[in-house]
Motif scaffolding. Structure first.
Motif, short mmCIF file in Angstrom:
data_model
loop_
_atom_site.label_atom_id
_atom_site.label_comp_id
_atom_site.label_asym_id
_atom_site.label_seq_id
_atom_site.Cartn_x
_atom_site.Cartn_y
_atom_site.Cartn_z
N GLY A 1 0.84 -1.18 0.00
CA GLY A 1 0.00 0.00 0.00
C GLY A 1 0.88 1.23 0.00
O GLY A 1 1.71 1.43 -0.89
N ARG A 2 0.73 2.07 0.99
CA ARG A 2 1.67 3.16 1.23
C ARG A 2 2.65 2.66 2.29
O ARG A 2 2.35 2.72 3.48
CB ARG A 2 0.97 4.43 1.72
CG ARG A 2 1.93 5.59 1.96
CD ARG A 2 1.20 6.81 2.48
NE ARG A 2 2.09 7.96 2.61
CZ ARG A 2 2.44 8.55 3.75
NH1 ARG A 2 1.97 8.07 4.90
NH2 ARG A 2 3.23 9.58 3.78
N PRO A 3 3.80 2.13 1.88
CA PRO A 3 4.73 1.60 2.87
C PRO A 3 5.08 2.69 3.89
O PRO A 3 5.45 3.81 3.52
CB PRO A 3 5.95 1.20 2.03
CG PRO A 3 5.41 1.00 0.66
CD PRO A 3 4.32 2.01 0.52
N GLU A 4 4.98 2.35 5.18
CA GLU A 4 5.17 3.37 6.20
C GLU A 4 5.38 2.72 7.55
O GLU A 4 5.22 1.51 7.72
CB GLU A 4 3.95 4.29 6.25
CG GLU A 4 2.66 3.57 6.63
CD GLU A 4 1.42 4.42 6.43
OE1 GLU A 4 1.51 5.48 5.80
OE2 GLU A 4 0.35 4.01 6.94
N ILE A 5 5.74 3.57 8.50
CA ILE A 5 5.79 3.17 9.90
C ILE A 5 4.70 3.94 10.61
O ILE A 5 4.69 5.18 10.61
CB ILE A 5 7.15 3.46 10.55
CG1 ILE A 5 8.27 2.67 9.84
CG2 ILE A 5 7.13 3.09 12.02
CD1 ILE A 5 9.02 3.47 8.82
N ASP A 6 3.74 3.22 11.17
CA ASP A 6 2.67 3.86 11.94
C ASP A 6 3.06 3.91 13.40
O ASP A 6 3.59 2.95 13.95
CB ASP A 6 1.36 3.10 11.75
CG ASP A 6 0.71 3.40 10.42
OD1 ASP A 6 0.34 4.56 10.19
OD2 ASP A 6 0.60 2.47 9.59
N VAL A 7 2.77 5.05 14.01
CA VAL A 7 3.07 5.27 15.43
C VAL A 7 1.75 5.32 16.18
O VAL A 7 0.89 6.16 15.90
CB VAL A 7 3.86 6.57 15.65
CG1 VAL A 7 4.21 6.73 17.13
CG2 VAL A 7 5.11 6.60 14.78
#
Length: 363
Positions: free
Chosen positions: A340-346
């Motif tokens: 998807g939108r590769p990311e790190i969620d906090v």
């Protein structure tokens, strides 16, 4: 769409009848959602330099030129945070991307290796002094960087193992060997293998693709035994202490368990790459709640790979102004999404009364 737990389970976790419901702003994303008492809040998504606090002014862009590239992550796996720095192993870039909230810059650790580049960095651990230990499955080593980001040493002979994860445990490194289907204890200074536990299989103390590890406050080693669809516990000496989970689609089941973390209260957090969520279990392996899910909300996940907890007050302070009124954070929860939108969620886990044991969910 968010999956919703059965009401008895949520009430057992949140104490629905006992605690007043705080006011939740409409733009805040919390779990469980109102009217239940929230325990987890989505705070931020980090993917590129644009997601960091802006440190350059418009005038600087006019004089120096706006930055054309937007460095960030392409396919993050292992994540960790120390102070103002967020680290993410990227399996496409084959490096460790560093988001620095203090400077607003994005850099990488692999640029400090010279000709000996990282080959397949999957997971990492950061020591209290800022030393970074990277599990590089391609090199077959644990690659060590100092607090300044410079390469210090590489532990282990190339090819002796296929490290998929690494955890700090005093003078030891606990390493998940993917191809060996075993868990190993290495000397933290020399890289010498001290002990080896397990083999391919499905019995107690055996593994089938042990992808991720976590060391609990009491020294218990928790292993995501991915292709056995369970979490196994080992004593500090490697003795099997039991397991929980099974393959399925019910509450508390697993389809592709990967990232794992344990908090100060012994709660176990497991990211499932198929369910696109993180499930939280009590120390006995009973499901308390989950958060995430596949969808369009900023808090949703897409092939989550790792989950990591952050207790450093300096790191928590970076997100304190995003917390809903009347709550304070016990720790941060980092989750990496690869598609998807590769990311790190906090996410933030709220401080407060320790939840009572949850009732079993439907299977």
């Amino acid at each position: 769409m968010r999956r919703t737990l059965a009401l008895p389970l949520l009430c057992a976790l949140a104490g629905c009848a006992r605690a007043p419901q705080p006011e939740v702003p409409r733009d805040a994303i919390v779990y469980p959602p109102p009217p239940d008492l929230p325990r987890v809040q989505h705070l931020a998504s980090i993917a590129t330099i644009d997601d960091l606090p802006r440190r350059r002014s418009g005038f600087a862009d006019f004089v120096l030129g706006a930055e054309e590239s937007r460095p960030g992550v392409i396919k993050p796996y292992g994540v960790a945070m120390h102070g103002a720095r967020l680290y993410a192993c990227d399996t496409i870039l084959n490096n460790v991307v560093v988001f620095d909230f203090a400077t607003g810059r994005v850099s990488s650790l692999s640029s400090n290796l010279g000709a000996e580049q990282l080959q397949n960095p999957i997971n990492l651990a950061v020591a209290p002094d800022g030393t970074v230990y990277v599990a590089d499955a391609g090199r077959g080593q644990i690659v060590v960087f100092g607090p300044d980001g410079r390469h210090v040493t590489s532990l282990g002979a190339q090819g002796q193992a296929t490290p998929g994860d690494v955890c700090l445990d005093g003078d030891r490194l606990i390493v998940a060997d993917l191809e060996g289907n075993q868990v190993e204890a290495w000397d933290r200074t020399t890289g010498q293998v001290i002990d080896v536990w397990g083999r391919l299989g499905g019995d107690d103390g055996e593994f089938n693709t042990p992808t991720n590890l976590a060391v609990a406050p009491d020294g218990t080693i928790c292993v995501s035994d991915t292709m056995n669809f369970r979490v196994q516990r080992l004593s500090p000496e490697g003795r099997p202490l039991g397991a929980f989970g099974d393959v399925g689609t019910g509450f508390g089941d697993f389809a592709r368990p990967k990232g794992i973390a344990v908090d100060a209260e012994g709660r176990v957090y497991v990211a499932d790459a198929r369910f696109n969520n993180v499930q939280i279990f009590n120390p006995e392996g009973q499901l308390l709640m989950f958060f995430g899910g596949l969808g369009e909300d900023p808090s949703n996940m897409d092939l989550p790979a790792d989950v990591a907890l952050v207790t450093d007050p300096a790191s928590i302070a970076l997100f304190a102004d995003r917390v809903i009124p009347g709550q304070r954070l016990a720790h941060l929860i980092l989750v990496s999404s690869q598609f998807g939108r590769p990311e790190i969620d906090v996410y933030g886990f709220f401080a407060g009364e320790t939840p009572p044991d949850a009732a079993p969910g439907p299977r």
